[in-house]
Scaffold this active site. Structure first.
Site, PDB file in Angstrom:
ATOM      1  N   LYS A   1       4.814  -2.885  11.814  1.00 40.19           N
ATOM      2  CA  LYS A   1       4.366  -2.878  10.416  1.00 40.19           C
ATOM      3  C   LYS A   1       4.640  -1.527   9.759  1.00 40.19           C
ATOM      4  O   LYS A   1       5.112  -1.443   8.622  1.00 40.19           O
ATOM      5  CB  LYS A   1       2.875  -3.192  10.350  1.00 40.19           C
ATOM      6  CG  LYS A   1       2.266  -3.015   8.966  1.00 40.19           C
ATOM      7  CD  LYS A   1       0.757  -3.137   9.003  1.00 40.19           C
ATOM      8  CE  LYS A   1       0.066  -1.897   9.523  1.00 40.19           C
ATOM      9  NZ  LYS A   1      -0.358  -0.961   8.482  1.00 40.19           N
TER      10      LYS A   1
ATOM     11  N   ARG B   1      -7.283  10.342   3.047  1.00 39.07           N
ATOM     12  CA  ARG B   1      -5.835  10.326   3.249  1.00 39.07           C
ATOM     13  C   ARG B   1      -5.224  10.878   1.959  1.00 39.07           C
ATOM     14  O   ARG B   1      -4.645  10.136   1.174  1.00 39.07           O
ATOM     15  CB  ARG B   1      -5.323   8.917   3.513  1.00 39.07           C
ATOM     16  CG  ARG B   1      -5.903   8.228   4.752  1.00 39.07           C
ATOM     17  CD  ARG B   1      -5.404   6.795   4.761  1.00 39.07           C
ATOM     18  NE  ARG B   1      -6.004   5.976   5.805  1.00 39.07           N
ATOM     19  CZ  ARG B   1      -5.401   5.683   6.946  1.00 39.07           C
ATOM     20  NH1 ARG B   1      -4.230   6.177   7.220  1.00 39.07           N
ATOM     21  NH2 ARG B   1      -5.970   4.892   7.823  1.00 39.07           N
TER      22      ARG B   1
ATOM     23  N   ARG C   1      -4.082  -7.428   8.687  1.00 35.98           N
ATOM     24  CA  ARG C   1      -3.201  -6.488   8.009  1.00 35.98           C
ATOM     25  C   ARG C   1      -2.108  -5.974   8.940  1.00 35.98           C
ATOM     26  O   ARG C   1      -1.035  -5.581   8.471  1.00 35.98           O
ATOM     27  CB  ARG C   1      -3.983  -5.286   7.471  1.00 35.98           C
ATOM     28  CG  ARG C   1      -4.871  -5.589   6.271  1.00 35.98           C
ATOM     29  CD  ARG C   1      -5.531  -4.320   5.743  1.00 35.98           C
ATOM     30  NE  ARG C   1      -4.539  -3.260   5.660  1.00 35.98           N
ATOM     31  CZ  ARG C   1      -4.683  -2.055   6.214  1.00 35.98           C
ATOM     32  NH1 ARG C   1      -5.763  -1.758   6.912  1.00 35.98           N
ATOM     33  NH2 ARG C   1      -3.739  -1.147   6.086  1.00 35.98           N
TER      34      ARG C   1
END
Length: 426
Positions: A22, A124, A402
């Protein structure tokens, strides 16, 4: 919302096919914005973040096509992209949306991107991306939750950029932005993750001039334009590591096909330290056998090639079953132990002291209801559920969707008792 029901205590045996990464597929998809020609991508995992990115690119007028009957193949054609940017409604669940910033400003000379969402595992900041683009001549404003960047003369200019902190998405974003900048860009203290190298390889196929792949210093000589390409995304090293631990924690034996052992050096070394037996069965195949006696081991997460932060939660699950005390130190994200409290509810002996988790084992885990807080935390709770007595119910499994492709189907195929419960079934 969907949830998992797991009945623990079953040894896993059989073969698992590892999906594409991913974290390599997402930047590869955004790289397609750099050219008007088609970009053909193979080995794309069928996970929620990929679907979200596809919708985001379509919002920018790119054409995203799945090659039936091969849903792991994508063709992205960004012939005439718009400056619509990345709206929050599409990116609130996916931090990788920030990766559209570099390609958009490189291609259009301007970009408007919502500050991203994603896992709740600490800050982040995108300040490193913004600072680097400013060094390349971009005029940037941040307001109302959006980053707006503009190259005053339509093109960025090359610059010498030293990242204050190693950043994977920052490296990827500036790397893509630099491919069509005027002159040479040098990135020092760049991330060395395999996913970054995979992006470099794709960009080179598209006509970019890049040196230093796999090192902390990347040199990019900007070109006038890029063209289409065909590229196969690397295997997912985090999925592979998760299944290695699944085999070990259940006392089982698994064969992993389609993986990249060279990307797992730190994880393999640490698992062997605990007593787990791992052997290479070929260039893209690993076999894991449970330890005769699982022993404690300390882990410190660091940037690649060290032990990945994305494997920390899964290793904690394994540590609950090991003899002795394991000290797990998290140096990348400051809020990535939320899964520990859920494991404690299952009977684990874990105490948190700042950035360290002290795990005392072995513990007898008991099935109960637990809550997934992020992508990797959800994987660790699945692992804990596989070894727990009785039934474990995991809520918020949209997190695991996800990043893991059909994880319940893959686990069921090798002997796990796991099922997805839809809202009508709960």
């Amino acid at each position: 919302m969907d949830r998992f029901r797991i009945e623990g205590g079953r040894r896993l045996r059989g073969t698992v096919r590892i999906s594409g990464a991913k974290n390599a597929a997402l930047p590869a998809m955004t790289a397609a914005l750099l050219t008007a020609e088609p970009v053909h991508l193979h080995n794309i995992p069928r996970v929620r973040d990929i679907s979200t990115m596809g919708r985001l690119l379509a919002h920018m007028n790119a054409r995203v096509e799945t090659a039936e009957p091969r849903p792991t193949d994508l063709t992205i054609t960004a012939e005439k992209i718009s400056g619509a940017g990345a709206p929050y409604e599409l990116v609130r669940t996916m931090r990788a949306s920030i990766l559209t910033l570099g390609p958009l400003i490189a291609r259009l000379g301007a970009a408007r991107v919502s500050l991203p969402g994603g896992c709740a595992i600490g800050a982040r900041p995108v300040n490193l991306h913004v600072k680097a683009l400013a060094q390349m001549g971009a005029e940037i404003t941040t307001e109302h939750g959006y980053v707006e960047a503009r190259a005053p003369h339509g093109r960025l200019r090359g610059a010498h950029i030293v990242f204050e902190k190693i950043t994977v998405t920052g490296t990827e974003n500036i790397l893509m932005a630099a491919t069509m900048a005027d002159g040479e860009t040098r990135l020092d203290n760049a991330a060395r993750e395999p996913e970054v190298t995979d992006l470099v390889n794709l960009l080179i196929k598209m006509g970019a001039r890049i040196e230093g792949a796999g090192t902390s210093c990347l040199r990019i000589d900007g070109v006038e334009r890029l063209h289409g390409a065909t590229h196969t995304v690397i295997p997912d090293r985090i999925e592979a590591g998760t299944f290695l631990i699944a085999g070990a924690i259940t006392g089982g034996e698994l064969v992993l096909n389609g993986c990249a052992p060279g990307h797992l050096t730190a994880v393999l070394a640490k698992l062997r330290e605990t007593g787990v037996e791992i052997s290479a069965e070929g260039a893209d195949c690993l076999q894991v056998r449970a330890a005769k006696k699982l022993v404690a081991a300390d882990v410190t997460t660091e940037e690649y090639p060290a032990f990945a932060t994305d494997m920390q939660a899964q290793f904690m699950a394994l540590a609950t079953q090991a003899q002795g005390t394991s000290v797990i130190t998290e140096t990348i994200f400051e809020n990535r132990f939320m899964h520990a409290s859920e494991m404690v509810r299952m009977g684990a002996h874990i105490s948190i002291d700042g950035r360290q988790a002290i795990v005392r084992g072995p513990a007898t885990l008991e099935g109960t209801g637990v809550l997934a807080s992020d992508l990797r935390a959800s994987a660790s709770l699945v692992l804990a559920g596989l070894v727990a007595r009785g039934e474990t119910f995991i809520d918020r499994v949209y997190h695991i969707d996800r990043g893991y492709e059909n994880i319940e189907e893959k686990l069921s195929a090798v002997g796990a008792s796991i099922e997805r419960l839809r809202p009508a079934q709960t």
